[in-house]
Design a protein around this motif. Structure first.
Motif, PDB file in Angstrom:
ATOM      1  N   VAL A  20       0.966  -1.236   0.460  1.00 37.61           N
ATOM      2  CA  VAL A  20      -0.080   0.209   0.209  1.00 37.61           C
ATOM      3  C   VAL A  20       0.611   1.182  -0.052  1.00 37.61           C
ATOM      4  O   VAL A  20       0.464   2.276  -0.750  1.00 37.61           O
ATOM      5  CB  VAL A  20      -0.896   0.228   0.984  1.00 37.61           C
ATOM      6  CG1 VAL A  20      -1.528   1.304   1.176  1.00 37.61           C
ATOM      7  CG2 VAL A  20      -2.321  -2.090   1.154  1.00 37.61           C
ATOM      8  N   GLU A  21       1.625   1.266   1.082  1.00 38.56           N
ATOM      9  CA  GLU A  21       2.899   2.168   1.153  1.00 38.56           C
ATOM     10  C   GLU A  21       3.506   2.839  -0.528  1.00 38.56           C
ATOM     11  O   GLU A  21       3.360   3.597  -1.090  1.00 38.56           O
ATOM     12  CB  GLU A  21       4.026   2.466   2.309  1.00 38.56           C
ATOM     13  CG  GLU A  21       4.626   3.527   2.120  1.00 38.56           C
ATOM     14  CD  GLU A  21       5.890   4.192   3.020  1.00 38.56           C
ATOM     15  OE1 GLU A  21       5.536   2.139   3.972  1.00 38.56           O
ATOM     16  OE2 GLU A  21       6.633   4.440   3.077  1.00 38.56           O
ATOM     17  N   ARG A  22       3.926   1.850  -1.196  1.00 42.34           N
ATOM     18  CA  ARG A  22       4.696   1.653  -2.386  1.00 42.34           C
ATOM     19  C   ARG A  22       3.217   2.284  -3.165  1.00 42.34           C
ATOM     20  O   ARG A  22       4.088   2.810  -4.317  1.00 42.34           O
ATOM     21  CB  ARG A  22       4.871   1.058  -2.859  1.00 42.34           C
ATOM     22  CG  ARG A  22       5.932   0.537  -3.517  1.00 42.34           C
ATOM     23  CD  ARG A  22       7.064  -0.941  -4.090  1.00 42.34           C
ATOM     24  NE  ARG A  22       7.223  -1.155  -5.486  1.00 42.34           N
ATOM     25  CZ  ARG A  22       8.473  -1.652  -6.098  1.00 42.34           C
ATOM     26  NH1 ARG A  22       8.143  -2.708  -5.399  1.00 42.34           N
ATOM     27  NH2 ARG A  22       8.471  -2.015  -6.790  1.00 42.34           N
ATOM     28  N   ILE A  23       2.250   1.523  -2.992  1.00 40.40           N
ATOM     29  CA  ILE A  23       0.970   2.385  -4.215  1.00 40.40           C
ATOM     30  C   ILE A  23       0.513   3.541  -3.921  1.00 40.40           C
ATOM     31  O   ILE A  23       0.961   4.335  -5.068  1.00 40.40           O
ATOM     32  CB  ILE A  23       0.304   1.631  -4.552  1.00 40.40           C
ATOM     33  CG1 ILE A  23       1.302   0.027  -4.736  1.00 40.40           C
ATOM     34  CG2 ILE A  23      -0.465   1.238  -5.475  1.00 40.40           C
ATOM     35  CD1 ILE A  23       0.339  -1.165  -5.986  1.00 40.40           C
ATOM     36  N   ILE A  24       0.420   3.903  -2.966  1.00 44.25           N
ATOM     37  CA  ILE A  24      -0.546   5.184  -2.063  1.00 44.25           C
ATOM     38  C   ILE A  24       0.518   5.927  -1.319  1.00 44.25           C
ATOM     39  O   ILE A  24      -0.616   6.963  -1.540  1.00 44.25           O
ATOM     40  CB  ILE A  24      -1.677   4.979  -2.727  1.00 44.25           C
ATOM     41  CG1 ILE A  24      -2.003   4.006  -0.513  1.00 44.25           C
ATOM     42  CG2 ILE A  24      -2.596   4.830  -3.088  1.00 44.25           C
ATOM     43  CD1 ILE A  24      -3.637   4.518   0.123  1.00 44.25           C
ATOM     44  N   GLY A  25       0.907   5.574  -1.505  1.00 45.48           N
ATOM     45  CA  GLY A  25       2.161   6.421  -0.303  1.00 45.48           C
ATOM     46  C   GLY A  25       1.197   6.384   1.057  1.00 45.48           C
ATOM     47  O   GLY A  25       0.812   5.907   1.656  1.00 45.48           O
ATOM     48  N   PHE A  26       1.199   8.163   1.840  1.00 44.74           N
ATOM     49  CA  PHE A  26       0.607   8.179   2.657  1.00 44.74           C
ATOM     50  C   PHE A  26      -1.010   8.877   2.396  1.00 44.74           C
ATOM     51  O   PHE A  26      -1.636   9.566   3.226  1.00 44.74           O
ATOM     52  CB  PHE A  26       0.742   9.020   4.058  1.00 44.74           C
ATOM     53  CG  PHE A  26       2.203   8.235   4.593  1.00 44.74           C
ATOM     54  CD1 PHE A  26       1.766   7.956   5.415  1.00 44.74           C
ATOM     55  CD2 PHE A  26       3.080   7.641   3.796  1.00 44.74           C
ATOM     56  CE1 PHE A  26       3.114   6.613   6.369  1.00 44.74           C
ATOM     57  CE2 PHE A  26       4.455   7.374   4.562  1.00 44.74           C
ATOM     58  CZ  PHE A  26       4.117   6.425   6.204  1.00 44.74           C
ATOM     59  N   LYS A  27      -1.292   8.645   1.481  1.00 39.43           N
ATOM     60  CA  LYS A  27      -2.747   9.243   0.984  1.00 39.43           C
ATOM     61  C   LYS A  27      -4.083   8.261   2.210  1.00 39.43           C
ATOM     62  O   LYS A  27      -3.469   7.220   2.454  1.00 39.43           O
ATOM     63  CB  LYS A  27      -3.040   8.903  -0.214  1.00 39.43           C
ATOM     64  CG  LYS A  27      -1.962   9.883  -1.401  1.00 39.43           C
ATOM     65  CD  LYS A  27      -2.752   9.143  -2.461  1.00 39.43           C
ATOM     66  CE  LYS A  27      -1.561  10.768  -3.947  1.00 39.43           C
ATOM     67  NZ  LYS A  27      -1.621   9.741  -5.080  1.00 39.43           N
TER      68      LYS A  27
ATOM     69  N   GLY B 243      -7.316   6.128   2.900  1.00 40.74           N
ATOM     70  CA  GLY B 243      -7.293   5.056   2.007  1.00 40.74           C
ATOM     71  C   GLY B 243      -9.327   4.969   1.873  1.00 40.74           C
ATOM     72  O   GLY B 243      -9.569   6.152   2.320  1.00 40.74           O
ATOM     73  N   THR B 244      -9.457   4.878   0.481  1.00 40.75           N
ATOM     74  CA  THR B 244     -10.939   4.627   0.799  1.00 40.75           C
ATOM     75  C   THR B 244     -12.104   4.617   1.422  1.00 40.75           C
ATOM     76  O   THR B 244     -13.208   5.109   0.866  1.00 40.75           O
ATOM     77  CB  THR B 244     -10.718   3.667  -1.320  1.00 40.75           C
ATOM     78  OG1 THR B 244     -10.432   2.665  -1.193  1.00 40.75           O
ATOM     79  CG2 THR B 244     -10.167   4.479  -2.225  1.00 40.75           C
ATOM     80  N   GLY B 245     -11.607   3.825   2.079  1.00 39.26           N
ATOM     81  CA  GLY B 245     -12.877   3.046   3.293  1.00 39.26           C
ATOM     82  C   GLY B 245     -12.835   4.486   4.780  1.00 39.26           C
ATOM     83  O   GLY B 245     -12.911   4.252   5.403  1.00 39.26           O
ATOM     84  N   GLY B 246     -11.369   5.655   3.859  1.00 41.39           N
ATOM     85  CA  GLY B 246     -11.420   7.024   5.195  1.00 41.39           C
ATOM     86  C   GLY B 246     -11.240   6.950   6.272  1.00 41.39           C
ATOM     87  O   GLY B 246     -10.648   7.514   6.721  1.00 41.39           O
ATOM     88  N   SER B 247      -9.802   6.036   6.265  1.00 41.45           N
ATOM     89  CA  SER B 247      -9.145   5.362   7.094  1.00 41.45           C
ATOM     90  C   SER B 247      -7.907   6.501   6.499  1.00 41.45           C
ATOM     91  O   SER B 247      -7.267   6.683   5.663  1.00 41.45           O
ATOM     92  CB  SER B 247      -8.764   4.436   7.833  1.00 41.45           C
ATOM     93  OG  SER B 247      -7.198   3.712   6.614  1.00 41.45           O
ATOM     94  N   SER B 248      -6.828   6.716   8.036  1.00 39.47           N
ATOM     95  CA  SER B 248      -5.163   7.215   7.906  1.00 39.47           C
ATOM     96  C   SER B 248      -4.965   6.579   6.589  1.00 39.47           C
ATOM     97  O   SER B 248      -3.636   7.001   6.053  1.00 39.47           O
ATOM     98  CB  SER B 248      -4.341   7.776   8.759  1.00 39.47           C
ATOM     99  OG  SER B 248      -4.220   6.038   9.548  1.00 39.47           O
ATOM    100  N   GLY B 249      -4.718   5.562   6.263  1.00 37.92           N
ATOM    101  CA  GLY B 249      -4.434   4.702   5.246  1.00 37.92           C
ATOM    102  C   GLY B 249      -3.216   3.622   5.497  1.00 37.92           C
ATOM    103  O   GLY B 249      -2.834   3.148   6.582  1.00 37.92           O
ATOM    104  N   VAL B 250      -2.371   3.831   4.703  1.00 37.85           N
ATOM    105  CA  VAL B 250      -0.590   3.176   6.214  1.00 37.85           C
ATOM    106  C   VAL B 250      -0.113   3.322   7.338  1.00 37.85           C
ATOM    107  O   VAL B 250      -0.141   3.000   8.042  1.00 37.85           O
ATOM    108  CB  VAL B 250       0.702   4.087   4.892  1.00 37.85           C
ATOM    109  CG1 VAL B 250       1.798   3.860   6.184  1.00 37.85           C
ATOM    110  CG2 VAL B 250       0.483   3.311   3.682  1.00 37.85           C
ATOM    111  N   ASN B 251      -0.609   4.720   8.052  1.00 37.86           N
ATOM    112  CA  ASN B 251      -0.963   4.804   9.851  1.00 37.86           C
ATOM    113  C   ASN B 251      -1.426   3.775  10.238  1.00 37.86           C
ATOM    114  O   ASN B 251      -1.258   3.018  11.473  1.00 37.86           O
ATOM    115  CB  ASN B 251      -0.278   5.871  10.125  1.00 37.86           C
ATOM    116  CG  ASN B 251       0.307   6.413   9.616  1.00 37.86           C
ATOM    117  OD1 ASN B 251       1.694   6.071   9.469  1.00 37.86           O
ATOM    118  ND2 ASN B 251       1.012   7.965   9.392  1.00 37.86           N
ATOM    119  N   TYR B 252      -2.779   3.445   9.723  1.00 39.56           N
ATOM    120  CA  TYR B 252      -4.003   2.958  10.527  1.00 39.56           C
ATOM    121  C   TYR B 252      -3.208   1.428  10.313  1.00 39.56           C
ATOM    122  O   TYR B 252      -3.529   0.019  11.267  1.00 39.56           O
ATOM    123  CB  TYR B 252      -5.588   2.969   9.287  1.00 39.56           C
ATOM    124  CG  TYR B 252      -6.206   1.907   9.941  1.00 39.56           C
ATOM    125  CD1 TYR B 252      -6.464   1.446  10.818  1.00 39.56           C
ATOM    126  CD2 TYR B 252      -6.193   1.126   9.237  1.00 39.56           C
ATOM    127  CE1 TYR B 252      -7.519   0.468  10.965  1.00 39.56           C
ATOM    128  CE2 TYR B 252      -7.092  -0.431   9.098  1.00 39.56           C
ATOM    129  CZ  TYR B 252      -7.855  -0.807  10.417  1.00 39.56           C
ATOM    130  OH  TYR B 252      -8.163  -1.776  10.800  1.00 39.56           O
TER     131      TYR B 252
END
Ligand code: HEM
Length: 255
Positions: free
Chosen positions: A213-220, A222-231
């Motif tokens: 995920v980090e490699r593809i979208i970085g720290f953007k 998530g589409t589910g509304g979470s912080s993404g990588v940090n979550y």
């Protein structure tokens, strides 16, 4: 007693494609991008493949759970071991996505919003059935009451962690005694370690997923509304069988 002759090939309508419903299966990949982006097929197929394996994992875990309830230790281990073997191949599979360039994913990512891995009911079922029961995740299924119902049943139903601890009680065994003297309680030790392996591979899947995920979208976000990588990073240390990990701290070198 009559013995049944093996059916001659071609003697019935049943062939590979009828049995496995391959034509149906191959109709189920429908890109949202228009015209379809080349990489969207990869994105759909990899998720569908995971969902199929999740289905089998749930099936095997249900059997393992019934056998644990019946104190059939080695029979239960047989099914847990199969789940572990499936997970062993599910971990590296996620890296196929790294052949998708970040800029290519962006061409269709917006089209997927707000669909998200948060809505994988089978992934959540798998966690709940193992014993990692977090009700807060039901919130992501608001639009799918039938899935909420399935997940609520899993939440209220038996899970492997609780059933394993119940089995230990019935057998009059302490986890510490089993790990201090594995050879004296070999069957239970083998089952315990297969459950640990299950946790290990689920954790590894989480770690590999977040790296992809980090490699593809970085720290953007998530589409589910979470912080993404940090979550996702915050989930990597979750355990379904914490007692089996904690025991490591309680062991001594005395036999
Ligand atoms: C380009 C590839 C992928 C990206 C960018 C991605 C991104 C994300 C993000 C950002 C989340 C956090 C939730 C959110 O806010 O949406 C998430 C969760 C999740 N993803 Fe992925 N993901 C990808 C591929 C996959 C694949 C192939 C699977 C396989 C089933 C998967 C399964 C999940 C699951 C089950 C969760 C929930 C995890 C949890 O809450 O513990 N993802 N993903």
């Amino acid at each position: 007693m009559t013995t049944q002759e093996p059916r001659a090939y071609g003697s019935t309508e049943l062939d590979y494609n009828t049995y496995l419903k391959v034509p149906d299966l191959l109709q189920l990949q429908l890109p949202q991008s228009d015209p379809a982006h080349h990489d969207e097929l990869l994105f759909i197929v990899i998720h569908q493949a995971y969902e199929l394996w999740f289905k089998l994992i749930l099936h095997e875990m249900e059997s393992a759970l019934e056998l644990v309830r019946a104190d059939e230790v080695l029979k239960a281990q047989h099914f847990v071991k199969r789940v572990v073997e499936i997970f062993r191949i599910l971990v590296p599979q996620i890296h196929i996505l790294e052949t998708m360039r970040p800029v290519d994913f962006l061409q269709f990512r917006d089209r997927l919003n707000p669909a998200s891995g948060f809505q994988s009911a089978q992934f959540r079922e798998l966690e709940f059935l193992a014993g990692l029961k977090e009700e807060r995740y039901l919130a992501f299924f608001k639009n799918r009451p039938e899935l909420v119902e399935i997940l609520q049943k899993r939440l209220a139903g038996p899970d492997l962690r609780t059933e394993f601890l119940g089995m230990m009680k019935r057998l009059g065994l302490e986890i510490r005694a089993v790990y201090q003297h594995p050879e004296k309680h070999l069957e239970v030790y083998l089952l315990s370690e297969s459950l640990v392996e299950f946790d290990q591979y689920l954790g590894l899947w989480r770690e590999h997923h977040v790296r992809v995920v980090e490699r593809i979208i970085g720290f953007k976000q998530g589409t589910g509304g979470s912080s993404g990588v940090n979550y996702l990073r915050s989930t990597t240390s979750k355990k379904c069988f914490p007692e089996l990990w904690d025991v490591r701290c309680e062991l001594s070198k005395e036999s």
